[in-house]
Design a protein around this motif. Structure first.
Motif, PDB file in Angstrom:
ATOM      1  N   VAL A 165      44.189  39.229  38.406  1.00  0.00           N
ATOM      2  CA  VAL A 165      44.291  37.756  37.877  1.00  0.00           C
ATOM      3  C   VAL A 165      44.545  37.606  36.628  1.00  0.00           C
ATOM      4  CG1 VAL A 165      42.890  35.633  38.005  1.00  0.00           C
ATOM      5  CG2 VAL A 165      43.001  37.110  40.040  1.00  0.00           C
ATOM      6  N   TYR A 166      45.463  37.157  36.123  1.00  0.00           N
ATOM      7  CA  TYR A 166      45.673  36.863  34.667  1.00  0.00           C
ATOM      8  C   TYR A 166      45.705  35.304  34.581  1.00  0.00           C
ATOM      9  CZ  TYR A 166      47.408  36.675  29.801  1.00  0.00           C
ATOM     10  OH  TYR A 166      47.839  36.487  28.459  1.00  0.00           O
ATOM     11  N   ASP A 167      44.671  34.804  33.949  1.00  0.00           N
ATOM     12  CA  ASP A 167      44.513  33.316  33.836  1.00  0.00           C
ATOM     13  C   ASP A 167      43.929  32.789  32.582  1.00  0.00           C
ATOM     14  OD1 ASP A 167      45.263  31.042  35.357  1.00  0.00           O
ATOM     15  OD2 ASP A 167      44.169  31.563  37.163  1.00  0.00           O
ATOM     16  N   VAL A 168      44.163  31.397  32.338  1.00  0.00           N
ATOM     17  CA  VAL A 168      43.436  30.594  31.357  1.00  0.00           C
ATOM     18  C   VAL A 168      42.341  29.899  32.215  1.00  0.00           C
ATOM     19  CG1 VAL A 168      43.685  28.697  29.889  1.00  0.00           C
ATOM     20  CG2 VAL A 168      45.989  29.941  30.279  1.00  0.00           C
ATOM     21  N   LEU A 169      41.326  30.263  31.182  1.00  0.00           N
ATOM     22  CA  LEU A 169      39.969  29.728  31.471  1.00  0.00           C
ATOM     23  C   LEU A 169      39.301  28.640  30.592  1.00  0.00           C
ATOM     24  CD1 LEU A 169      38.402  33.363  32.486  1.00  0.00           C
ATOM     25  CD2 LEU A 169      39.660  31.845  33.936  1.00  0.00           C
ATOM     26  N   GLN A 170      38.335  27.984  31.084  1.00  0.00           N
ATOM     27  CA  GLN A 170      37.774  27.067  29.992  1.00  0.00           C
ATOM     28  C   GLN A 170      36.656  27.738  29.244  1.00  0.00           C
ATOM     29  OE1 GLN A 170      37.809  23.606  30.212  1.00  0.00           O
ATOM     30  NE2 GLN A 170      36.718  23.818  28.215  1.00  0.00           N
ATOM     31  N   GLY A 171      36.984  27.466  28.003  1.00  0.00           N
ATOM     32  CA  GLY A 171      36.228  28.020  26.980  1.00  0.00           C
ATOM     33  C   GLY A 171      34.969  27.269  26.670  1.00  0.00           C
ATOM     34  N   GLU A 172      34.278  27.883  25.567  1.00  0.00           N
ATOM     35  CA  GLU A 172      32.803  26.884  25.126  1.00  0.00           C
ATOM     36  C   GLU A 172      32.980  25.914  24.197  1.00  0.00           C
ATOM     37  OE1 GLU A 172      33.128  30.832  22.883  1.00  0.00           O
ATOM     38  OE2 GLU A 172      33.839  29.898  24.663  1.00  0.00           O
ATOM     39  N   GLY A 173      34.488  25.860  23.593  1.00  0.00           N
ATOM     40  CA  GLY A 173      34.577  25.196  22.462  1.00  0.00           C
ATOM     41  C   GLY A 173      34.845  23.571  22.834  1.00  0.00           C
ATOM     42  N   GLY A 174      34.683  23.079  24.153  1.00  0.00           N
ATOM     43  CA  GLY A 174      35.076  21.672  24.413  1.00  0.00           C
ATOM     44  C   GLY A 174      36.149  21.499  25.399  1.00  0.00           C
ATOM     45  N   ASP A 175      36.419  20.185  25.451  1.00  0.00           N
ATOM     46  CA  ASP A 175      37.416  19.834  26.405  1.00  0.00           C
ATOM     47  C   ASP A 175      38.820  20.132  26.028  1.00  0.00           C
ATOM     48  OD1 ASP A 175      35.607  18.533  27.957  1.00  0.00           O
ATOM     49  OD2 ASP A 175      35.932  16.412  27.199  1.00  0.00           O
ATOM     50  N   VAL A 176      39.749  20.444  26.835  1.00  0.00           N
ATOM     51  CA  VAL A 176      41.074  20.971  26.528  1.00  0.00           C
ATOM     52  C   VAL A 176      41.819  19.798  25.861  1.00  0.00           C
ATOM     53  CG1 VAL A 176      43.349  21.773  27.437  1.00  0.00           C
ATOM     54  CG2 VAL A 176      41.157  22.780  28.221  1.00  0.00           C
ATOM     55  N   ARG A 177      42.355  20.049  24.821  1.00  0.00           N
ATOM     56  CA  ARG A 177      43.647  19.191  24.126  1.00  0.00           C
ATOM     57  C   ARG A 177      45.018  19.164  25.004  1.00  0.00           C
ATOM     58  NH1 ARG A 177      42.180  17.952  18.878  1.00  0.00           N
ATOM     59  NH2 ARG A 177      40.493  19.203  17.805  1.00  0.00           N
ATOM     60  N   TYR A 178      45.276  18.056  25.345  1.00  0.00           N
ATOM     61  CA  TYR A 178      46.466  17.900  26.308  1.00  0.00           C
ATOM     62  C   TYR A 178      47.452  17.247  25.513  1.00  0.00           C
ATOM     63  CZ  TYR A 178      43.713  19.347  30.355  1.00  0.00           C
ATOM     64  OH  TYR A 178      42.713  19.834  31.128  1.00  0.00           O
ATOM     65  N   PRO A 179      48.878  17.425  26.000  1.00  0.00           N
ATOM     66  CA  PRO A 179      49.291  18.031  26.994  1.00  0.00           C
ATOM     67  C   PRO A 179      49.304  19.474  26.663  1.00  0.00           C
ATOM     68  CG  PRO A 179      51.241  17.157  25.771  1.00  0.00           C
ATOM     69  CD  PRO A 179      49.940  16.671  25.168  1.00  0.00           C
ATOM     70  N   VAL A 180      49.376  20.395  27.691  1.00  0.00           N
ATOM     71  CA  VAL A 180      49.526  21.942  27.715  1.00  0.00           C
ATOM     72  C   VAL A 180      50.655  22.268  28.346  1.00  0.00           C
ATOM     73  CG1 VAL A 180      46.975  22.308  26.990  1.00  0.00           C
ATOM     74  CG2 VAL A 180      47.672  22.207  29.317  1.00  0.00           C
ATOM     75  N   PRO A 181      51.094  23.564  28.495  1.00  0.00           N
ATOM     76  CA  PRO A 181      52.166  23.790  29.382  1.00  0.00           C
ATOM     77  C   PRO A 181      51.993  23.909  30.988  1.00  0.00           C
ATOM     78  CG  PRO A 181      52.152  25.375  27.451  1.00  0.00           C
ATOM     79  CD  PRO A 181      50.895  24.583  27.617  1.00  0.00           C
ATOM     80  N   TRP A 182      50.658  23.983  31.328  1.00  0.00           N
ATOM     81  CA  TRP A 182      50.295  23.582  32.653  1.00  0.00           C
ATOM     82  C   TRP A 182      49.841  22.389  33.247  1.00  0.00           C
ATOM     83  CZ3 TRP A 182      46.719  25.867  29.505  1.00  0.00           C
ATOM     84  CH2 TRP A 182      45.456  25.218  29.521  1.00  0.00           C
ATOM     85  N   ALA A 183      49.917  21.362  32.155  1.00  0.00           N
ATOM     86  CA  ALA A 183      49.446  19.946  32.470  1.00  0.00           C
ATOM     87  C   ALA A 183      49.568  19.006  31.752  1.00  0.00           C
ATOM     88  CB  ALA A 183      48.012  19.926  33.015  1.00  0.00           C
ATOM     89  N   ALA A 184      50.079  17.726  32.027  1.00  0.00           N
ATOM     90  CA  ALA A 184      50.237  16.789  30.841  1.00  0.00           C
ATOM     91  C   ALA A 184      48.781  16.001  30.578  1.00  0.00           C
ATOM     92  CB  ALA A 184      50.995  15.607  31.281  1.00  0.00           C
ATOM     93  N   ASP A 185      47.875  16.212  31.669  1.00  0.00           N
ATOM     94  CA  ASP A 185      46.454  15.604  31.474  1.00  0.00           C
ATOM     95  C   ASP A 185      45.632  16.178  32.402  1.00  0.00           C
ATOM     96  OD1 ASP A 185      46.743  14.346  33.999  1.00  0.00           O
ATOM     97  OD2 ASP A 185      48.176  12.892  33.142  1.00  0.00           O
ATOM     98  N   PRO A 186      44.370  15.763  32.427  1.00  0.00           N
ATOM     99  CA  PRO A 186      43.253  16.541  33.144  1.00  0.00           C
ATOM    100  C   PRO A 186      43.479  16.529  34.403  1.00  0.00           C
ATOM    101  CG  PRO A 186      42.237  15.374  31.422  1.00  0.00           C
ATOM    102  CD  PRO A 186      43.586  14.920  31.385  1.00  0.00           C
ATOM    103  N   SER A 187      44.474  15.610  35.152  1.00  0.00           N
ATOM    104  CA  SER A 187      44.491  15.261  36.562  1.00  0.00           C
ATOM    105  C   SER A 187      45.092  16.463  37.254  1.00  0.00           C
ATOM    106  CB  SER A 187      45.405  14.105  36.730  1.00  0.00           C
ATOM    107  OG  SER A 187      46.664  14.384  36.367  1.00  0.00           O
ATOM    108  N   THR A 188      45.794  17.374  36.677  1.00  0.00           N
ATOM    109  CA  THR A 188      46.340  18.528  37.425  1.00  0.00           C
ATOM    110  C   THR A 188      45.718  19.804  36.764  1.00  0.00           C
ATOM    111  OG1 THR A 188      48.440  18.413  35.934  1.00  0.00           O
ATOM    112  CG2 THR A 188      48.213  17.453  38.288  1.00  0.00           C
ATOM    113  N   SER A 189      44.647  19.675  35.908  1.00  0.00           N
ATOM    114  CA  SER A 189      44.181  20.914  35.248  1.00  0.00           C
ATOM    115  C   SER A 189      42.875  21.245  35.960  1.00  0.00           C
ATOM    116  CB  SER A 189      44.162  20.776  33.816  1.00  0.00           C
ATOM    117  OG  SER A 189      43.714  21.901  32.930  1.00  0.00           O
ATOM    118  N   PHE A 190      42.407  22.357  36.325  1.00  0.00           N
ATOM    119  CA  PHE A 190      41.201  22.744  37.031  1.00  0.00           C
ATOM    120  C   PHE A 190      40.885  24.109  36.508  1.00  0.00           C
ATOM    121  CE2 PHE A 190      43.891  20.359  39.827  1.00  0.00           C
ATOM    122  CZ  PHE A 190      43.343  19.267  40.006  1.00  0.00           C
ATOM    123  N   LEU A 191      40.329  24.210  35.199  1.00  0.00           N
ATOM    124  CA  LEU A 191      39.767  25.215  34.519  1.00  0.00           C
ATOM    125  C   LEU A 191      38.673  25.830  35.082  1.00  0.00           C
ATOM    126  CD1 LEU A 191      41.046  25.008  30.984  1.00  0.00           C
ATOM    127  CD2 LEU A 191      42.352  25.779  33.022  1.00  0.00           C
TER     128      LEU A 191
END
Length: 274
Positions: A165-191
């Protein structure tokens, strides 16, 4: 799942667009190698270098049949087929990605060792224990039901086989800044966090053999890519071919997310017990 498919789905014509870009750059499709396509089909952080690490961790050979869950445009599958001689089956939710992956395999002479099926990575319908090894590359970020994903990977893998498994994980630095290459917003992002990822894999029945955090290397990779583009210009075709005008902002956010430890990258090597 429909929202995820919609995010990645283009307006069609991606095969033609990639072909035209390669032709404009003077690249002969009859002599293409997988490395030539890496800027567009190795759709994950650290690109082909990370795929080569996955190939090493899987330890597959010419006799191996490998499953790629969430295969995208097929870059990792082709790299595995090229450097290890393995046969690879990819499953992806986006129909057009499977069409493009099939075409790119034909252009690189690897159609006999790769095939791509449109389907749900959490319920493929493929026969159980039918693969010698399996991988997911930047996939679980889009899947809310991770227990189903890893249960399916476990079901399809023969006892003793490896799952990377090679994946992007949730870090300790806070909420993700969107958009990112896998999601435009948190609705399709499940880290998942690193600890959650380990628990999910163990709960599915896997033994974790190794876990490597590559976040620092990922940040350096982005910096090197940016410097190379500034020095040499962009490659003939990039992820922007299917991510569109938002790609520049997505890439900038990825760098910020890594630098601020909002995301982590990690590779976990697992084994299905005998």
């Amino acid at each position: 799942m429909d929202e995820v498919a919609t995010f990645y789905a283009g307006s069609g014509g991606l095969v033609a667009a990639i072909g035209a870009a390669l032709d404009s750059a003077g690249l002969d499709r009859a002599s293409l190698r997988p490395a030539d396509l890496a800027p567009v089909d190795e759709f994950h952080i650290r690109g082909r270098a990370a795929t080569l690490e996955i190939a090493e961790a899987l330890g597959v050979t010419e006799q191996s049949h490998v499953l790629d869950l969430g295969s995208g445009l097929g870059g990792p599958a082709r790299t595995l087929a090229e450097v290890r001689g393995a046969t690879v089956t990819g499953v992806d939710l986006t129909h057009e990605f499977c069409e493009v992956a099939t075409a790119l395999s034909q252009w690189t002479g690897l159609a006999d060792r790769t095939r791509f099926l449109a389907g749900d990575a959490t319920a493929t319908g493929l026969p159980e224990t039918s693969f010698d090894a399996s991988m997911t590359v930047h996939v679980a970020m889009n899947i809310a039901d991770k227990p189903a994903l890893y249960a399916e990977a476990f079901r399809l893998l023969r006892p003793g086989g490896r799952f990377v498994v090679y994946d992007v994980l949730q870090g300790e630095g806070g909420d993700v800044r969107y958009p990112v290459p896998w999601a435009a917003d948190p609705s399709t992002s499940f880290l998942a966090t690193p600890d959650e990822m380990r628990d999910l894999l163990r709960d599915a029945g896997f033994e974790i053999e190794d876990a490597v955090d590559s976040s620092e290397e990922s940040l350096v990779w982005f910096q090197q890519v940016r410097a190379r583009i500034e020095r040499e210009g962009p490659p003939p075709v990039t992820f922007a071919a299917f991510l569109g005008e938002s790609f520049a902002q997505m890439a900038a956010n990825q760098v910020a997310n890594l630098a601020e430890r909002r995301i982590r990258t990690a590779m976990l090597t697992c084994v299905r017990p005998v």
